[in-house]
Scaffold this motif. Structure first.
Motif, PDB file in Angstrom:
ATOM      1  N   GLY A 136       0.780  -1.234   0.000  1.00 35.28           N
ATOM      2  CA  GLY A 136       0.000   0.000   0.000  1.00 35.28           C
ATOM      3  C   GLY A 136       0.802   1.270   0.000  1.00 35.28           C
ATOM      4  N   THR A 137       2.095   1.193  -0.329  1.00 33.56           N
ATOM      5  CA  THR A 137       2.917   2.403  -0.353  1.00 33.56           C
ATOM      6  C   THR A 137       4.192   2.164  -1.153  1.00 33.56           C
ATOM      7  OG1 THR A 137       3.996   4.093   1.026  1.00 33.56           O
ATOM      8  CG2 THR A 137       4.169   1.815   1.774  1.00 33.56           C
ATOM      9  N   GLY A 138       4.718   3.241  -1.744  1.00 33.36           N
ATOM     10  CA  GLY A 138       5.980   3.124  -2.458  1.00 33.36           C
ATOM     11  C   GLY A 138       6.095   4.132  -3.581  1.00 33.36           C
ATOM     12  N   SER A 139       7.300   4.200  -4.166  1.00 37.38           N
ATOM     13  CA  SER A 139       7.570   5.133  -5.248  1.00 37.38           C
ATOM     14  C   SER A 139       8.486   4.473  -6.267  1.00 37.38           C
ATOM     15  CB  SER A 139       8.223   6.411  -4.718  1.00 37.38           C
ATOM     16  OG  SER A 139       8.604   7.268  -5.775  1.00 37.38           O
ATOM     17  N   VAL A 140       8.122   4.573  -7.533  1.00 37.05           N
ATOM     18  CA  VAL A 140       8.945   4.086  -8.633  1.00 37.05           C
ATOM     19  C   VAL A 140       9.353   5.285  -9.472  1.00 37.05           C
ATOM     20  CG1 VAL A 140       9.048   2.638 -10.702  1.00 37.05           C
ATOM     21  CG2 VAL A 140       7.739   1.875  -8.694  1.00 37.05           C
ATOM     22  N   VAL A 141      10.641   5.385  -9.781  1.00 33.47           N
ATOM     23  CA  VAL A 141      11.144   6.435 -10.668  1.00 33.47           C
ATOM     24  C   VAL A 141      11.866   5.768 -11.832  1.00 33.47           C
ATOM     25  CG1 VAL A 141      12.639   8.441 -10.912  1.00 33.47           C
ATOM     26  CG2 VAL A 141      11.386   8.082  -8.776  1.00 33.47           C
ATOM     27  N   ASN A 142      11.432   6.068 -13.039  1.00 33.07           N
ATOM     28  CA  ASN A 142      12.056   5.540 -14.245  1.00 33.07           C
ATOM     29  C   ASN A 142      12.926   6.624 -14.888  1.00 33.07           C
ATOM     30  OD1 ASN A 142      10.724   3.012 -14.084  1.00 33.07           O
ATOM     31  ND2 ASN A 142       8.883   3.931 -14.971  1.00 33.07           N
ATOM     32  N   VAL A 143      14.182   6.298 -15.156  1.00 33.17           N
ATOM     33  CA  VAL A 143      15.093   7.261 -15.762  1.00 33.17           C
ATOM     34  C   VAL A 143      14.943   7.174 -17.283  1.00 33.17           C
ATOM     35  CG1 VAL A 143      17.477   8.011 -16.030  1.00 33.17           C
ATOM     36  CG2 VAL A 143      16.687   7.105 -13.823  1.00 33.17           C
ATOM     37  N   LEU A 144      14.476   8.258 -17.888  1.00 36.35           N
ATOM     38  CA  LEU A 144      14.279   8.318 -19.327  1.00 36.35           C
ATOM     39  C   LEU A 144      15.468   9.006 -19.978  1.00 36.35           C
ATOM     40  CD1 LEU A 144      10.509   9.391 -19.501  1.00 36.35           C
ATOM     41  CD2 LEU A 144      11.473   7.142 -19.076  1.00 36.35           C
ATOM     42  N   GLY A 179       9.329   4.068 -24.755  1.00 35.67           N
ATOM     43  CA  GLY A 179       8.537   2.984 -24.196  1.00 35.67           C
ATOM     44  C   GLY A 179       8.500   3.031 -22.679  1.00 35.67           C
ATOM     45  N   LEU A 180       9.598   3.435 -22.063  1.00 33.06           N
ATOM     46  CA  LEU A 180       9.653   3.537 -20.602  1.00 33.06           C
ATOM     47  C   LEU A 180       8.742   4.650 -20.100  1.00 33.06           C
ATOM     48  CD1 LEU A 180      10.983   2.172 -18.208  1.00 33.06           C
ATOM     49  CD2 LEU A 180      12.931   3.713 -18.460  1.00 33.06           C
ATOM     50  N   LYS A 194      -3.449   2.227  -5.121  1.00 35.52           N
ATOM     51  CA  LYS A 194      -2.789   1.299  -4.202  1.00 35.52           C
ATOM     52  C   LYS A 194      -1.623   1.952  -3.469  1.00 35.52           C
ATOM     53  CE  LYS A 194      -4.217  -2.832  -6.686  1.00 35.52           C
ATOM     54  NZ  LYS A 194      -3.804  -4.097  -7.355  1.00 35.52           N
ATOM     55  N   GLY A 195      -1.487   3.257  -3.608  1.00 37.19           N
ATOM     56  CA  GLY A 195      -0.475   3.981  -2.842  1.00 37.19           C
ATOM     57  C   GLY A 195       0.914   3.980  -3.436  1.00 37.19           C
ATOM     58  N   VAL A 196       1.059   3.508  -4.672  1.00 39.77           N
ATOM     59  CA  VAL A 196       2.372   3.501  -5.320  1.00 39.77           C
ATOM     60  C   VAL A 196       2.416   4.594  -6.376  1.00 39.77           C
ATOM     61  CG1 VAL A 196       4.032   2.172  -6.677  1.00 39.77           C
ATOM     62  CG2 VAL A 196       2.662   1.034  -4.922  1.00 39.77           C
ATOM     63  N   ARG A 197       3.334   5.521  -6.218  1.00 41.60           N
ATOM     64  CA  ARG A 197       3.515   6.603  -7.188  1.00 41.60           C
ATOM     65  C   ARG A 197       4.554   6.185  -8.224  1.00 41.60           C
ATOM     66  NH1 ARG A 197       6.082  10.396  -5.440  1.00 41.60           N
ATOM     67  NH2 ARG A 197       6.908   9.517  -3.513  1.00 41.60           N
ATOM     68  N   VAL A 198       4.305   6.507  -9.482  1.00 39.03           N
ATOM     69  CA  VAL A 198       5.228   6.149 -10.560  1.00 39.03           C
ATOM     70  C   VAL A 198       5.480   7.392 -11.406  1.00 39.03           C
ATOM     71  CG1 VAL A 198       5.709   4.582 -12.467  1.00 39.03           C
ATOM     72  CG2 VAL A 198       4.229   3.827 -10.581  1.00 39.03           C
ATOM     73  N   ASN A 199       6.733   7.819 -11.437  1.00 41.30           N
ATOM     74  CA  ASN A 199       7.115   9.032 -12.156  1.00 41.30           C
ATOM     75  C   ASN A 199       8.369   8.790 -12.981  1.00 41.30           C
ATOM     76  OD1 ASN A 199       5.230  11.253 -11.044  1.00 41.30           O
ATOM     77  ND2 ASN A 199       5.988  10.269  -9.174  1.00 41.30           N
ATOM     78  N   ALA A 200       8.703   9.753 -13.807  1.00 39.19           N
ATOM     79  CA  ALA A 200       9.893   9.669 -14.641  1.00 39.19           C
ATOM     80  C   ALA A 200      10.817  10.840 -14.361  1.00 39.19           C
ATOM     81  CB  ALA A 200       9.513   9.650 -16.117  1.00 39.19           C
ATOM     82  N   LEU A 201      12.103  10.573 -14.503  1.00 38.33           N
ATOM     83  CA  LEU A 201      13.141  11.601 -14.433  1.00 38.33           C
ATOM     84  C   LEU A 201      13.871  11.582 -15.769  1.00 38.33           C
ATOM     85  CD1 LEU A 201      14.908  13.656 -12.877  1.00 38.33           C
ATOM     86  CD2 LEU A 201      16.266  11.693 -12.073  1.00 38.33           C
ATOM     87  N   THR A 202      13.840  12.705 -16.474  1.00 36.68           N
ATOM     88  CA  THR A 202      14.425  12.762 -17.813  1.00 36.68           C
ATOM     89  C   THR A 202      15.643  13.673 -17.829  1.00 36.68           C
ATOM     90  OG1 THR A 202      12.359  12.266 -18.944  1.00 36.68           O
ATOM     91  CG2 THR A 202      14.017  13.460 -20.205  1.00 36.68           C
ATOM     92  N   PRO A 203      16.845  13.086 -17.938  1.00 41.08           N
ATOM     93  CA  PRO A 203      18.049  13.911 -18.035  1.00 41.08           C
ATOM     94  C   PRO A 203      18.241  14.442 -19.453  1.00 41.08           C
ATOM     95  CG  PRO A 203      18.520  11.675 -17.224  1.00 41.08           C
ATOM     96  CD  PRO A 203      17.161  11.664 -17.830  1.00 41.08           C
ATOM     97  N   GLY A 204      18.793  15.648 -19.535  1.00 40.64           N
ATOM     98  CA  GLY A 204      19.355  16.111 -20.794  1.00 40.64           C
ATOM     99  C   GLY A 204      20.731  15.494 -20.959  1.00 40.64           C
ATOM    100  N   GLY A 205      21.530  16.035 -21.858  1.00 36.93           N
ATOM    101  CA  GLY A 205      22.876  15.510 -22.074  1.00 36.93           C
ATOM    102  C   GLY A 205      23.752  15.706 -20.847  1.00 36.93           C
ATOM    103  N   ILE A 206      24.329  14.621 -20.361  1.00 40.69           N
ATOM    104  CA  ILE A 206      25.194  14.655 -19.185  1.00 40.69           C
ATOM    105  C   ILE A 206      26.641  14.467 -19.633  1.00 40.69           C
ATOM    106  CG2 ILE A 206      25.732  13.596 -16.976  1.00 40.69           C
ATOM    107  CD1 ILE A 206      23.002  14.968 -17.052  1.00 40.69           C
ATOM    108  N   TYR A 207      27.513  15.365 -19.217  1.00 32.69           N
ATOM    109  CA  TYR A 207      28.922  15.250 -19.600  1.00 32.69           C
ATOM    110  C   TYR A 207      29.560  14.045 -18.911  1.00 32.69           C
ATOM    111  CZ  TYR A 207      33.815  15.937 -20.366  1.00 32.69           C
ATOM    112  OH  TYR A 207      35.125  15.725 -20.732  1.00 32.69           O
ATOM    113  N   SER A 208      30.209  13.200 -19.719  1.00 36.23           N
ATOM    114  CA  SER A 208      30.869  12.025 -19.145  1.00 36.23           C
ATOM    115  C   SER A 208      32.075  11.592 -19.972  1.00 36.23           C
ATOM    116  CB  SER A 208      29.872  10.863 -19.041  1.00 36.23           C
ATOM    117  OG  SER A 208      29.364  10.520 -20.323  1.00 36.23           O
ATOM    118  N   GLY A 209      32.689  12.540 -20.687  1.00 33.85           N
ATOM    119  CA  GLY A 209      33.874  12.208 -21.465  1.00 33.85           C
ATOM    120  C   GLY A 209      33.742  12.475 -22.948  1.00 33.85           C
TER     121      GLY A 209
END
Length: 262
Positions: A136-144, A179-180, A194-209
């Motif tokens: 009855g509780t929780g949070s899902v975050v999908n990284v787009l 699709g995600l 049912k108390g579960v939140r589902v959201n997305a986090l969408t990054p722009g371009g991240i510098y990594s080399g």
């Protein structure tokens, strides 16, 4: 401000040893969470443990495409840390021919990327999210990715390299992240009562080399005139997993320096 705290929460992070995953794990622990760190290789998790010497990190090697391995990881987290209250679907992969042109992109590579980026997230949501719904509780975050909600500007990639290798953004990456987002919207409605939140986090371009040609071209497309850094994403992530976002579901927080407003 106490509603933004993750103190005592148990959060599962897939792709924990990756470029973003290691920063996410560090930030979640700094905010008080216990982290189940999932990655497909022991080497990646060994590096993570060496970088984050804390008793609040539980590393488990798991192929998220294998439901039995995901169920084992969930059981271990529950046994050692307590009920899992958050899931961060962060894992993503590249295939052997990831930068092949669309016209000749091998379908085997397409299936490999989809199996991790999308199907693996589905399996993790079934196992972890299903248990949260039962509780009855929780949070899902999908990284787009911004390339799951907008097309890449192919001109950025002329002369662009990552660690000395020519790069582009293939269609399979965009399709898997789009699709995600569809999965995010669906599950937010499916589990909302049912108390579960589902959201997305969408990054722009991240510098990594990336090389300077890429950095310059990309930055010219961004109102804030720079690429992002992993820490730029952490505030939104902590918010979505915390009680402060208790009435927030089915949303996509885009952290891209303004790229998608143009």
């Amino acid at each position: 401000m106490s509603r933004f705290s993750l103190d005592g929460k148990v959060i599962a992070v897939t792709g924990a040893g990756g470029i973003l995953g290691q920063h996410f794990c560090r930030e979640l622990i700094a905010e008080g969470a216990h982290v189940l760190a999932l990655d497909s290789t022991a080497e990646a998790l060994d590096r993570l443990v060496a970088a984050i010497p804390t008793g609040r990190l539980l590393p488990v090697v798991a192929d998220i495409r294998d439901r039995a391995q995901v169920e084992h990881a969930h059981a271990e987290a529950t046994r050692q840390l307590g009920p899992v209250q958050g899931l961060l679907n962060n894992a993503a992969t590249k295939s052997p021919n990831f930068f092949e042109p669309f016209e000749t992109f091998p379908i085997d590579d397409w299936d490999q990327v989809m199996s991790v980026n999308l199907t693996g997230s589905v399996i993790c949501a079934q196992v972890f999210g299903g248990a949260m719904a039962a509780a009855g509780t929780g949070s899902v975050v999908n990284v787009l990715s911004i390339y799951g909600i907008a097309a890449p500007d192919q001109r950025i990639y002329e002369g662009s390299e990552y660690l000395g290798r020519p790069i582009n953004t293939p269609a399979v990456y965009s399709a898997s992240k789009a699709g995600l987002w569809g999965l995010t919207a669906y599950l937010s409605a499916y589990w909302g009562a049912k108390g579960v939140r589902v959201n997305a986090l969408t990054p722009g371009g991240i510098y990594s080399g990336q090389n300077q040609a890429f950095v310059d071209r990309y930055s010219q497309r961004v109102p804030m005139a720079r690429m992002g850094a992993p820490l730029d994403l952490c505030g939104a992530l902590v918010y979505l997993l915390s009680d402060a976002a208790g009435y927030v579901t089915g949303q996509n927080i885009v952290v891209d320096g303004g790229l998608t407003v143009w």
